[in-house]
Design an enzyme around this catalytic site. Sequence first.
Site, short mmCIF file in Angstrom:
data_model
loop_
_atom_site.label_atom_id
_atom_site.label_comp_id
_atom_site.label_asym_id
_atom_site.label_seq_id
_atom_site.Cartn_x
_atom_site.Cartn_y
_atom_site.Cartn_z
N ARG A 72 0.73 -1.17 -0.01
CA ARG A 72 0.47 -0.05 -0.21
C ARG A 72 0.05 1.25 -0.32
O ARG A 72 1.79 1.11 0.90
CB ARG A 72 -0.91 -0.16 1.70
CG ARG A 72 -1.77 1.16 1.45
CD ARG A 72 -2.75 0.47 -0.14
NE ARG A 72 -4.17 -0.18 0.08
CZ ARG A 72 -3.46 -1.14 -0.57
NH1 ARG A 72 -3.61 -0.29 -1.99
NH2 ARG A 72 -5.40 -1.72 -0.37
N HIS A 130 -8.80 4.25 -1.77
CA HIS A 130 -9.33 4.63 0.02
C HIS A 130 -9.12 5.98 0.41
O HIS A 130 -8.73 7.05 -0.35
CB HIS A 130 -8.30 3.88 0.76
CG HIS A 130 -7.55 2.55 0.21
ND1 HIS A 130 -7.24 2.00 -1.17
CD2 HIS A 130 -8.14 1.59 1.52
CE1 HIS A 130 -6.95 0.56 -0.38
NE2 HIS A 130 -7.72 0.39 0.57
N LYS A 157 -12.51 -2.47 -5.73
CA LYS A 157 -12.56 -2.18 -4.11
C LYS A 157 -12.15 -0.44 -3.56
O LYS A 157 -11.46 0.27 -4.01
CB LYS A 157 -11.11 -2.84 -3.33
CG LYS A 157 -11.49 -2.40 -2.35
CD LYS A 157 -10.36 -3.12 -1.22
CE LYS A 157 -9.81 -2.77 0.64
NZ LYS A 157 -8.38 -2.30 0.92
N ARG A 196 -19.67 -2.90 6.81
CA ARG A 196 -19.56 -4.57 6.19
C ARG A 196 -20.42 -5.01 5.97
O ARG A 196 -20.72 -6.20 4.69
CB ARG A 196 -17.75 -4.67 6.93
CG ARG A 196 -17.23 -3.85 6.90
CD ARG A 196 -16.19 -4.12 7.75
NE ARG A 196 -14.95 -2.69 7.65
CZ ARG A 196 -13.35 -2.72 6.26
NH1 ARG A 196 -12.83 -3.71 6.05
NH2 ARG A 196 -13.09 -1.90 6.78
#
Length: 238
Positions: A72, A130, A157, A196
């Site tokens: 990341r 993100h 994602k 989630r």
Amino acid sequence: MANADFLLTDHRLHIVGSFGGIDDLRSPDPSSVRGMCDIAEIRLDLIAGASGGVETSHWRHLDGIPLLFTARRIEEGGAMDLDAAARMKLLESALGDAACIDIEVASIPEMRDITRAAEALGVPWIASFHDFQKLPETRVLEEAAKRALDAGAAAFKSAARLHGTADLSRLADFQLADHGLPVATMGMGPLAPVSRLLCAQCGSVLNYGFIGKTPTAPGQWDAAMLKQAVSRLAPFRV
């Protein structure tokens, strides 16, 4: 250690067990990991040594378990300030063991060499996005998903911090929409646990929990608990 087959094209829900550090990665036995998740994420930025390298021996005990490797970038939660070349080097070292790799949407142009290498080996890659401060406007998420699709990602994602129930509803609506490729969504912060479950019920193909003692995102479920909870959900479609 050959990579294990892992398919994202069937839109089936998968539980991802993410290791938060080297101690968490070393601890569990393979049978317990298989019971917790469908694919295990190894955050290379979290286990890299001072030299910026990793030892493949760290995950040899997980032979036969599909592995997702992530390196990341620091702007999206990475543990080390690694440039694109350093992150590609980490991913390249793990590519032979990978069922899947993760590349940020923002990193696609500068990390084309590793996505091409993955594609040449038949290893799918996830394009991730993100925001640890807020849930971006839906238009921003749609544009990121389109960039992922155009670049050849196997899935998109998105993880973002939620500040209220309106954010939760908007994230679920984004998950339910057709973006031309499999999508995984999740919230971070106080509403993360319920988000989630809701996003999984709305079709999120990758649902992340942690294995060990260390969450890898704010509000993340323990992977075993998440797997049990998601197994009780009936798919929701509008």
